[in-house]
Design a protein around this motif. Sequence first.
Motif, PDB file in Angstrom:
ATOM      1  N   LEU A 388       0.831  -1.326  -0.085  1.00  0.00           N
ATOM      2  CA  LEU A 388       0.103  -0.157   0.015  1.00  0.00           C
ATOM      3  C   LEU A 388       0.615   1.208  -0.021  1.00  0.00           C
ATOM      4  O   LEU A 388       0.468   2.403  -0.638  1.00  0.00           O
ATOM      5  CB  LEU A 388      -1.048  -0.050   1.227  1.00  0.00           C
ATOM      6  CG  LEU A 388      -1.855  -1.206   1.229  1.00  0.00           C
ATOM      7  CD1 LEU A 388      -2.706  -0.966   2.466  1.00  0.00           C
ATOM      8  CD2 LEU A 388      -2.792  -0.997   0.200  1.00  0.00           C
ATOM      9  N   THR A 389       2.212   1.167   0.572  1.00  0.00           N
ATOM     10  CA  THR A 389       2.814   2.491   0.600  1.00  0.00           C
ATOM     11  C   THR A 389       4.377   1.674   0.508  1.00  0.00           C
ATOM     12  O   THR A 389       4.895   0.657   0.839  1.00  0.00           O
ATOM     13  CB  THR A 389       2.884   3.125   2.168  1.00  0.00           C
ATOM     14  OG1 THR A 389       3.314   2.043   3.099  1.00  0.00           O
ATOM     15  CG2 THR A 389       1.665   3.547   2.429  1.00  0.00           C
ATOM     16  N   GLU A 411      -1.900  -2.426  -5.910  1.00  0.00           N
ATOM     17  CA  GLU A 411      -2.571  -1.858  -4.761  1.00  0.00           C
ATOM     18  C   GLU A 411      -1.857  -0.627  -4.223  1.00  0.00           C
ATOM     19  O   GLU A 411      -2.383  -0.003  -3.200  1.00  0.00           O
ATOM     20  CB  GLU A 411      -2.915  -2.776  -3.630  1.00  0.00           C
ATOM     21  CG  GLU A 411      -3.804  -4.318  -3.939  1.00  0.00           C
ATOM     22  CD  GLU A 411      -3.907  -5.151  -2.844  1.00  0.00           C
ATOM     23  OE1 GLU A 411      -4.154  -4.587  -1.944  1.00  0.00           O
ATOM     24  OE2 GLU A 411      -3.990  -6.051  -3.194  1.00  0.00           O
ATOM     25  N   LEU A 412      -1.013  -0.350  -4.714  1.00  0.00           N
ATOM     26  CA  LEU A 412      -0.122   0.737  -4.090  1.00  0.00           C
ATOM     27  C   LEU A 412      -0.837   2.163  -4.087  1.00  0.00           C
ATOM     28  O   LEU A 412      -1.451   2.624  -5.039  1.00  0.00           O
ATOM     29  CB  LEU A 412       1.168   1.003  -4.789  1.00  0.00           C
ATOM     30  CG  LEU A 412       2.373   1.972  -4.231  1.00  0.00           C
ATOM     31  CD1 LEU A 412       2.739   1.411  -3.131  1.00  0.00           C
ATOM     32  CD2 LEU A 412       3.287   2.157  -5.009  1.00  0.00           C
ATOM     33  N   GLN A 413      -0.812   2.973  -3.090  1.00  0.00           N
ATOM     34  CA  GLN A 413      -1.428   4.258  -2.924  1.00  0.00           C
ATOM     35  C   GLN A 413      -0.571   5.159  -2.576  1.00  0.00           C
ATOM     36  O   GLN A 413      -0.755   6.150  -2.905  1.00  0.00           O
ATOM     37  CB  GLN A 413      -2.569   3.950  -1.928  1.00  0.00           C
ATOM     38  CG  GLN A 413      -3.574   3.315  -1.977  1.00  0.00           C
ATOM     39  CD  GLN A 413      -4.416   2.834  -0.634  1.00  0.00           C
ATOM     40  OE1 GLN A 413      -4.390   3.623   0.154  1.00  0.00           O
ATOM     41  NE2 GLN A 413      -5.369   1.898  -0.834  1.00  0.00           N
ATOM     42  N   SER A 457      -3.464   2.894  -8.543  1.00  0.00           N
ATOM     43  CA  SER A 457      -4.091   4.170  -8.441  1.00  0.00           C
ATOM     44  C   SER A 457      -3.463   4.923  -7.264  1.00  0.00           C
ATOM     45  O   SER A 457      -3.906   4.848  -6.199  1.00  0.00           O
ATOM     46  CB  SER A 457      -5.523   4.173  -8.214  1.00  0.00           C
ATOM     47  OG  SER A 457      -6.199   3.234  -9.365  1.00  0.00           O
ATOM     48  N   LEU A 458      -2.226   5.580  -7.470  1.00  0.00           N
ATOM     49  CA  LEU A 458      -1.586   6.446  -6.488  1.00  0.00           C
ATOM     50  C   LEU A 458      -2.331   7.635  -6.090  1.00  0.00           C
ATOM     51  O   LEU A 458      -3.061   8.305  -6.780  1.00  0.00           O
ATOM     52  CB  LEU A 458      -0.217   6.763  -6.833  1.00  0.00           C
ATOM     53  CG  LEU A 458       0.976   5.812  -7.185  1.00  0.00           C
ATOM     54  CD1 LEU A 458       2.178   6.551  -7.590  1.00  0.00           C
ATOM     55  CD2 LEU A 458       0.967   5.041  -5.772  1.00  0.00           C
ATOM     56  N   THR A 459      -2.317   7.795  -4.903  1.00  0.00           N
ATOM     57  CA  THR A 459      -2.935   9.076  -4.326  1.00  0.00           C
ATOM     58  C   THR A 459      -1.873   9.887  -3.746  1.00  0.00           C
ATOM     59  O   THR A 459      -2.309  11.145  -3.514  1.00  0.00           O
ATOM     60  CB  THR A 459      -4.188   8.909  -3.075  1.00  0.00           C
ATOM     61  OG1 THR A 459      -3.376   8.186  -2.175  1.00  0.00           O
ATOM     62  CG2 THR A 459      -5.045   7.738  -3.674  1.00  0.00           C
ATOM     63  N   THR A 460      -0.650   9.432  -3.552  1.00  0.00           N
ATOM     64  CA  THR A 460       0.312  10.403  -2.783  1.00  0.00           C
ATOM     65  C   THR A 460       1.588   9.998  -3.649  1.00  0.00           C
ATOM     66  O   THR A 460       2.117   8.914  -3.850  1.00  0.00           O
ATOM     67  CB  THR A 460       0.398   9.923  -1.415  1.00  0.00           C
ATOM     68  OG1 THR A 460      -0.845  10.475  -0.740  1.00  0.00           O
ATOM     69  CG2 THR A 460       1.776  10.723  -0.791  1.00  0.00           C
ATOM     70  N   LEU A 461       2.096  11.113  -3.987  1.00  0.00           N
ATOM     71  CA  LEU A 461       3.495  10.884  -4.679  1.00  0.00           C
ATOM     72  C   LEU A 461       4.407  12.109  -4.285  1.00  0.00           C
ATOM     73  O   LEU A 461       4.177  13.038  -4.422  1.00  0.00           O
ATOM     74  CB  LEU A 461       3.396  11.136  -6.168  1.00  0.00           C
ATOM     75  CG  LEU A 461       4.738  10.954  -7.081  1.00  0.00           C
ATOM     76  CD1 LEU A 461       5.419   9.621  -6.985  1.00  0.00           C
ATOM     77  CD2 LEU A 461       4.224  11.425  -8.446  1.00  0.00           C
ATOM     78  N   GLY A 482      -5.959  10.326 -10.396  1.00  0.00           N
ATOM     79  CA  GLY A 482      -6.515  10.306  -8.913  1.00  0.00           C
ATOM     80  C   GLY A 482      -5.630  10.836  -7.920  1.00  0.00           C
ATOM     81  O   GLY A 482      -5.885  10.687  -6.660  1.00  0.00           O
ATOM     82  N   LEU A 483      -4.539  11.398  -8.186  1.00  0.00           N
ATOM     83  CA  LEU A 483      -3.523  11.820  -7.459  1.00  0.00           C
ATOM     84  C   LEU A 483      -3.841  13.158  -6.553  1.00  0.00           C
ATOM     85  O   LEU A 483      -4.590  13.846  -7.229  1.00  0.00           O
ATOM     86  CB  LEU A 483      -2.213  12.296  -8.285  1.00  0.00           C
ATOM     87  CG  LEU A 483      -1.174  12.506  -7.484  1.00  0.00           C
ATOM     88  CD1 LEU A 483      -0.486  11.287  -6.617  1.00  0.00           C
ATOM     89  CD2 LEU A 483      -0.022  13.253  -8.269  1.00  0.00           C
TER      90      LEU A 483
END
Length: 582
Positions: A388-389, A411-413, A457-461, A482-483
Motif C-alpha cells: 500500500l505504501t 494496490e499501491l496508494q 492508482s496512486l493518491t500520494t507521490l 486520481g493523485l
Amino acid sequence: MIASEVNSRWKACKSPHYGCRCPNHDVPRPPNEPIEVAPQHRKFASTNEYPTVDIETDIRSSIDCLASSLSTIKHIYSEIQIVRAALQAQLQELDERQQAWERRERQTREGLTAHRSLVNPVRRLPVEILHLIFSMTLEYNEPPQSSRSRTDWSNNLKFRPFSNPLWTIELVCRNWRKVVIDHRDLWTYIVVDIIPRNIESHSYSRRLARHLSRSGSHPLRVCIGHSEAVSAKKPLPDKLFYLFLSSALRITRLDLYLSINAVASLSDGVSLGLQLFALEHLVVVGDPAHDYGTVDVRSFIDCKALREVQLYNVPCVDSTIGLPDSVRKVIVEDNTVSGVPSPDDDLDGPASDEIARLFNVAGIRHAAVDICIHRESETISPRELSLLTLDISARSGEGARAFIDSIAAPELQEFAFAFIGDEYIAGHEPLQDFASDFNDCQILVDIHSFVDRSHCSLTTLRLIDVEPNLVSLEALLSLLPGLLHFGLHQRDDLFDVVDMLCTRAPEGLYPIPGLRSLELKGDFVGWDLARLARRIGAGIPLENVLILWESPASYEKAVLDCEEVMCASKNTPEIKVRAMVV
C-alpha cells in the motif's frame, strides 16, 4: 515575648526616639571648645623668662582646673567601659535570643509544611492518575525516524541503557509502592545491557528476574544492547537465554542493538527452548563499523505473529533470509543513506538484489528501503506485491532501477522516492559518480514503467532530489488522474515545473486537476510564485499548499518580487500559501 512587648519596653523612658535619652542613662558629651594657652601667656612658651607672681597664680589656676577635668574624664571613661561591658552582655543575650527565634521560625515553617503536606492534593490523586504519571517517567530506546534530520537519525542508532525510575518511585511511600507493584503493565519494558560486568553480576541478574516477575502475564517489550564496546564476534550469553525462558512466550517486541553475530546466536537460544511465538515487532540495529558478513534471521521464521520488521545498519541482507507470511511492514535503512556516516563506516550497504529477495512475502503492505549499491546478479522476474505504501531512498541509480524493475504493486496508494547522490559524506569522496549514474538511469522513466506495470492508482507521490525531466514528469503525472497529494523537492529552480502546472490547461493544475495538497521545494523566483498563486486562487480546491526554500535570502527576494507582480495584476484573488525556509 512577642514583638509588641519588645517594642514597648524599648521605649519605656518615654523618649520620642528609639533608645533611651533620659538623664539617668545619658552619657555626657565632651565640650567642643578647644583647650589652649591664654594669649597673654603664650610669650613665655618661646622664652626661658619666668612669669610674674600674678601671671603664675593665673597659670596655676588653669592647671588645677585642667587636672580636675582630667580626673572627671577618667571617671567618665571608666563609667563608659562599665556601660560598654553591660551593653556587650546585652548584645550577646540579644544574639542568643535572635538565634533562638530563628530556630523557632525554622521549626514553625517545618511544622507548617508538614501540616500542609497532610492535606496536599497529591494525596487525593486517583490511582489511575498516579499510574499515568509513573508511566510517563519511563524512557525508551526508539529506532531512527526517517522524517527527522540525518543527524538525529544517526544519533538514534545508539543504545541507551535507561535505568528504570520505578525502583526509586516505590521508595517514596507505601501507597506509591502499592500502585507501582499492582500495575504490572508499568514493568513490561525491559532494557538489558549485556556488558561483561552486568552479565557476571548476580545483583544485575536478580534485578532483571524481579523485573520480569513484576510484569505478571502482560506482553513484554525487550531491548537488548551494550553501552560499551564489546567483541563483534561474541554471541549472546546463555545466561540471558535461561533468564528469559519462562517469559519468552510473552515477548511481543524485541529491539536488538547488537552485532550481527550476536543476532545470529539467537538460534542457540531457540535450541535451548527460547520460543518467540508471540513476537509481533522486530527491530535490529547493527554496527556498520564492526559488522561484517550477512545477517541470518531464520531464527524468526517460526514467529507466525510477526507483523513488522525493521533493519537498520544491517550491512548485507542474506539471500537466505526468511520472514514469516504474517509480516505486513518492512523497513530496511542504512546510515550511509538516511544518516550521517563516519569516515570508518563501510559505504556498501544493502544491495538492490538482496533487498528485492527480502520481499518474498506477498502480504507485505508497507515498506521503506534504503538502496546503497547494485551488484551484478541474475535477473529477477517482477513479483506482484500487496504494497500500500512504498518509500525508497537511493544512493545508486542502477540499484534503484533494479529494485523497481523487480516488483509490481497493483494496490499501491503512496509512493515516495528520494535520491542522495549529490550529498557529501564526511571522510569519503563526494558521490558525483553516483549522480551521473543516476541521471543515466532516468529514474522517472523507470517509475513510470513501474506504475504502468502495476496498474496502481496512486493518491500520494513525493519525489526528492530527482532530476525533473519535464517530459518524463508529465508522462508520469498523466498516469495518475486520481493523485491527491504531490510533493517535489529539488535544489534548482522550478520554472519549468511551475510553467507546466500553470499553463498547459485553461484551468486547474495540469495534468493533475484533482490535486488537494501541493508541496514544492526549490529555488523560486517572484514570477513563478505569482503565477502559482494566481492559478491556485482561481477556484482550485487545494486544501494545503507548502512552498519551501533552502535560502532565506532567496525566500525574501521571491516574496518581495511576488508582491510586486501581484500588485500590478488587477482582480487577483487572495490566496493563502504557507511558505517557509528549511
